[in-house]
Design an enzyme around this catalytic site. Structure first.
Site, PDB file in Angstrom:
ATOM      1  N   GLU A 210       0.881  -1.181   0.000  1.00  0.00           N
ATOM      2  CA  GLU A 210       0.000   0.000   0.000  1.00  0.00           C
ATOM      3  C   GLU A 210       0.909   1.218   0.000  1.00  0.00           C
ATOM      4  O   GLU A 210       1.487   1.558   1.027  1.00  0.00           O
ATOM      5  CB  GLU A 210      -0.898  -0.007   1.254  1.00  0.00           C
ATOM      6  N   CYS A 244      -2.443   9.354   3.067  1.00  0.00           N
ATOM      7  CA  CYS A 244      -2.051   8.779   1.767  1.00  0.00           C
ATOM      8  C   CYS A 244      -3.084   9.053   0.697  1.00  0.00           C
ATOM      9  O   CYS A 244      -2.746   9.206  -0.474  1.00  0.00           O
ATOM     10  CB  CYS A 244      -1.811   7.287   1.894  1.00  0.00           C
TER      11      CYS A 244
HETATM   12  P1  NAD Z   1       8.232   4.718   5.217  1.00  0.00           P
HETATM   13  O1  NAD Z   1       8.267   3.885   4.002  1.00  0.00           O
HETATM   14  O2  NAD Z   1       9.362   5.600   5.503  1.00  0.00           O
HETATM   15  O3  NAD Z   1       8.027   3.819   6.520  1.00  0.00           O
HETATM   16  C1  NAD Z   1       7.001   2.852   6.640  1.00  0.00           C
HETATM   17  C2  NAD Z   1       7.486   1.693   7.486  1.00  0.00           C
HETATM   18  O4  NAD Z   1       8.607   1.093   6.842  1.00  0.00           O
HETATM   19  C3  NAD Z   1       7.940   2.067   8.888  1.00  0.00           C
HETATM   20  O5  NAD Z   1       7.496   1.088   9.802  1.00  0.00           O
HETATM   21  C4  NAD Z   1       9.463   2.039   8.781  1.00  0.00           C
HETATM   22  O6  NAD Z   1      10.065   1.662   9.995  1.00  0.00           O
HETATM   23  C5  NAD Z   1       9.697   0.983   7.745  1.00  0.00           C
HETATM   24  N1  NAD Z   1      10.941   1.214   6.993  1.00  0.00           N
HETATM   25  C6  NAD Z   1      11.547   2.403   6.747  1.00  0.00           C
HETATM   26  N2  NAD Z   1      12.665   2.205   5.998  1.00  0.00           N
HETATM   27  C7  NAD Z   1      12.736   0.881   5.759  1.00  0.00           C
HETATM   28  C8  NAD Z   1      13.639   0.070   5.013  1.00  0.00           C
HETATM   29  N3  NAD Z   1      14.678   0.577   4.364  1.00  0.00           N
HETATM   30  N4  NAD Z   1      13.398  -1.247   4.951  1.00  0.00           N
HETATM   31  C9  NAD Z   1      12.326  -1.771   5.569  1.00  0.00           C
HETATM   32  N5  NAD Z   1      11.433  -1.054   6.282  1.00  0.00           N
HETATM   33  C10 NAD Z   1      11.629   0.257   6.365  1.00  0.00           C
HETATM   34  O7  NAD Z   1       6.879   5.514   5.049  1.00  0.00           O
HETATM   35  P2  NAD Z   1       6.357   6.665   5.969  1.00  0.00           P
HETATM   36  O8  NAD Z   1       7.144   7.887   5.740  1.00  0.00           O
HETATM   37  O9  NAD Z   1       6.205   6.154   7.359  1.00  0.00           O
HETATM   38  O10 NAD Z   1       4.879   6.872   5.360  1.00  0.00           O
HETATM   39  C11 NAD Z   1       4.589   7.797   4.366  1.00  0.00           C
HETATM   40  C12 NAD Z   1       4.288   7.133   3.059  1.00  0.00           C
HETATM   41  O11 NAD Z   1       3.352   6.090   3.232  1.00  0.00           O
HETATM   42  C13 NAD Z   1       3.648   8.065   2.063  1.00  0.00           C
HETATM   43  O12 NAD Z   1       4.214   7.844   0.793  1.00  0.00           O
HETATM   44  C14 NAD Z   1       2.194   7.641   2.057  1.00  0.00           C
HETATM   45  O13 NAD Z   1       1.494   7.936   0.863  1.00  0.00           O
HETATM   46  C15 NAD Z   1       2.321   6.201   2.272  1.00  0.00           C
HETATM   47  N6  NAD Z   1       1.094   5.664   2.826  1.00  0.00           N
HETATM   48  C16 NAD Z   1       0.351   4.830   2.087  1.00  0.00           C
HETATM   49  C17 NAD Z   1      -0.827   4.348   2.594  1.00  0.00           C
HETATM   50  C18 NAD Z   1      -1.706   3.413   1.813  1.00  0.00           C
HETATM   51  O14 NAD Z   1      -2.583   2.815   2.429  1.00  0.00           O
HETATM   52  N7  NAD Z   1      -1.513   3.250   0.531  1.00  0.00           N
HETATM   53  C19 NAD Z   1      -1.235   4.730   3.869  1.00  0.00           C
HETATM   54  C20 NAD Z   1      -0.437   5.593   4.584  1.00  0.00           C
HETATM   55  C21 NAD Z   1       0.739   6.051   4.069  1.00  0.00           C
END
Ligand code: NAD
Length: 456
Positions: A210, A244
């Site tokens: 997602e 999002c």
């Molecule tokens: P992110 O990708 O930075 O982090 C999300 C999760 O991934 C966190 O738990 C983090 O600890 C983990 N993570 C971070 N780096 C990682 C790596 N290198 N390897 C594995 N795991 C890792 O995202 P964010 O900044 O927390 O969220 C914002 C983004 O999420 C935006 O792009 C938003 O659009 C998207 N989002 C999508 C939805 C959806 O349902 N489609 C919902 C909410 C947010």
């Protein structure tokens, strides 16, 4: 591959304990009770991390999880039953059934913007599907992550559901290098989604991703402009634009731009008052890094409204921006904050070209009173999901599958679609012994005409 801390989960799953209807229903009820029991602590944590009011916390986090549990509990018994399906003539007199099989131990990774529901709604689906789950909350919403861990460890045995905390960039690869999860559910940014997809591909682990992207709100000249302004303002500025499915930018027919801007200003004032920094209903940016990125965007256009910032309070006012170049960073990155660029269009083709510069938006919002325009937009664009004459509410309807396409992700969640995501269709053909025509067995010589008659 094995990690000693996850092996008991694998054994627990293999014991069959998680498969019965009564177990799944009981665990979902336990989760609901735990959420309600800890509601005040959850509210405090969400206020600490994102300055959410308790009303918004219920409407956009806790309440969504409760509603998802209630919806699934109403339907789970029938979803679990194996489904009898048809059988072709070749297989007469066999019968055919499809079982919905749990995957096993699933890993659920969530972001910080709706840190409770984006972790627990997938968990509800995983439990409903009969799986064990490892939850990885976002380290960027630490108070919410802490209350989730406390609640989960009090509610479930660690062989069934457990929380792993920490910096995702180190914790997630380390977990995936030491244990083969059976399914991976990731919600977050596109770049991290890509690297997680690679890790999963290495071990052929199925995934749901997602992700995010630039979701447009298109306002046609025949739209109800007042309603459009109200609904765009809500979708954009709730959670300070850190949603999002928020409308990322507005693409309005040039002839109604002035009217739309006037109404947007009115609605912002109506929602958040003269000083949104002091508003009960207006939250904060998650951290300094995101604040700096967002304030950089403010220089990429002319401010029509808002624009005030305060780094010490992580405050950025609800802001309308015009004169934004299509090549500017703000038009090529997901904004994920309270800054709304207003672009104009004169024809459908030009508007479509602007939207397609950032293909496969997670959401698409169209404001029009013309059915033909509605069909034209829906038929011309690839997008995850959306609304006509509204924004963001598609997320809250459990009857609708939620998910992205292409750049915005793959797979679906919510209601039955979550159950389907966390189960695999396992088809089984059962053949009685009373009829077993020799024609099916070698030698096949001379049976070609019969095969051509029966297999067609
Ligand atoms: P992110 O990708 O930075 O982090 C999300 C999760 O991934 C966190 O738990 C983090 O600890 C983990 N993570 C971070 N780096 C990682 C790596 N290198 N390897 C594995 N795991 C890792 O995202 P964010 O900044 O927390 O969220 C914002 C983004 O999420 C935006 O792009 C938003 O659009 C998207 N989002 C999508 C939805 C959806 O349902 N489609 C919902 C909410 C947010």
């Amino acid at each position: 591959m094995s990690d000693s801390s996850f092996i008991p989960m694998r054994h627990y799953f293999e014991s069959g304990a998680t498969r019965t209807y009564s177990f799944r229903a009981e665990q979902l009820n336990r989760l609901k009770k735990a959420i309600l029991h800890h509601e005040n602590e959850i509210n405090k944590a969400l206020y600490h991390d994102l300055k959410k009011s308790k009303e918004e916390a219920y409407a956009t986090e806790t309440g969504l999880v409760i509603a998802e549990i209630n919806y699934i509990l109403k339907n789970l018994r029938s979803w679990i039953l194996p489904k009898t399906t048809g059988t072709d003539l070749v297989n007469f007199p066999s019968g055919s059934k499809i079982y919905c099989d749990p995957y096993g131990v699933v890993l659920i990774i969530a972001p910080w913007n709706y840190p409770l529901q984006l972790l627990l709604i997938p968990l509800v689906g995983a439990i409903a599907g009969g799986n064990c789950a490892v939850l990885k909350p976002s380290e960027l919403a630490p108070a919410t992550a802490a209350i989730i861990e406390k609640m989960i460890s009090e509610t479930f045995s660690p062989e069934f559901v457990k929380v792993i905390q920490g910096d995702g960039a180190t914790v997630v690869p380390s977990m995936m290098n030491s244990f083969r999860f059976d399914y991976l559910m990731y919600t977050g940014s596109v770049p991290v989604g890509k690297s997680i997809y690679q890790l999963a591909a290495r071990d052929l682990i199925p995934v749901t991703l997602e992700l995010g992207g630039k979701s447009p709100a298109v306002v046609e000249d025949d739209a109800d402009i007042k309603a459009a302004a109200r609904r765009i303002s809500l979708g954009k500025f709730i959670n300070v634009g850190q949603t999002c499915v928020a409308p990322d930018y507005v693409l309005v027919h040039a002839s109604v731009k002035e009217k739309l801007v006037a109404h947007l200003k009115k609605e912002i004032l109506h929602f958040y008052g003269e000083d949104p920094a002091a508003s009960y209903d207006y939250g904060k940016i998650i951290n300094e890094k995101r604040f700096d990125r967002l304030t950089g965007y403010l220089k990429e256009g002319t401010i029509l409204h808002g624009g005030q910032t305060d780094r010490s309070r992580l405050y950025i006012a609800p802001t309308l921006l015009e004169n934004v170049s299509e090549d500017a960073a703000i038009m090529n990155e997901e904004i994920f904050g309270p800054i709304l660029p207003i672009l104009t269009f004169a024809s459908f083709d030009k508007a479509l070209r602007v939207v397609q510069r950032n293909p496969n938006p997670l959401s698409f919002y169209l404001f029009t009173s013309n059915k033909r325009k509605e069909e034209n937009w829906i038929g011309s664009l690839s997008f995850g999901g959306g609304c006509i004459n509204n924004t963001v509410w598609q997320f809250s309807n459990p009857h609708l599958p939620f998910g992205g396409v292409g750049n915005s992700g793959m797979g679906h969640l919510h209601g039955k679609y979550s159950f389907d995501t966390f189960t695999r269709l396992k088809p089984v053909l059962k053949t009685p012994n009373w009829f077993d025509p020799a024609l099916k067995y070698p030698s096949y010589k001379g049976k070609l005409n019969f095969f051509k008659w029966i297999i067609r």
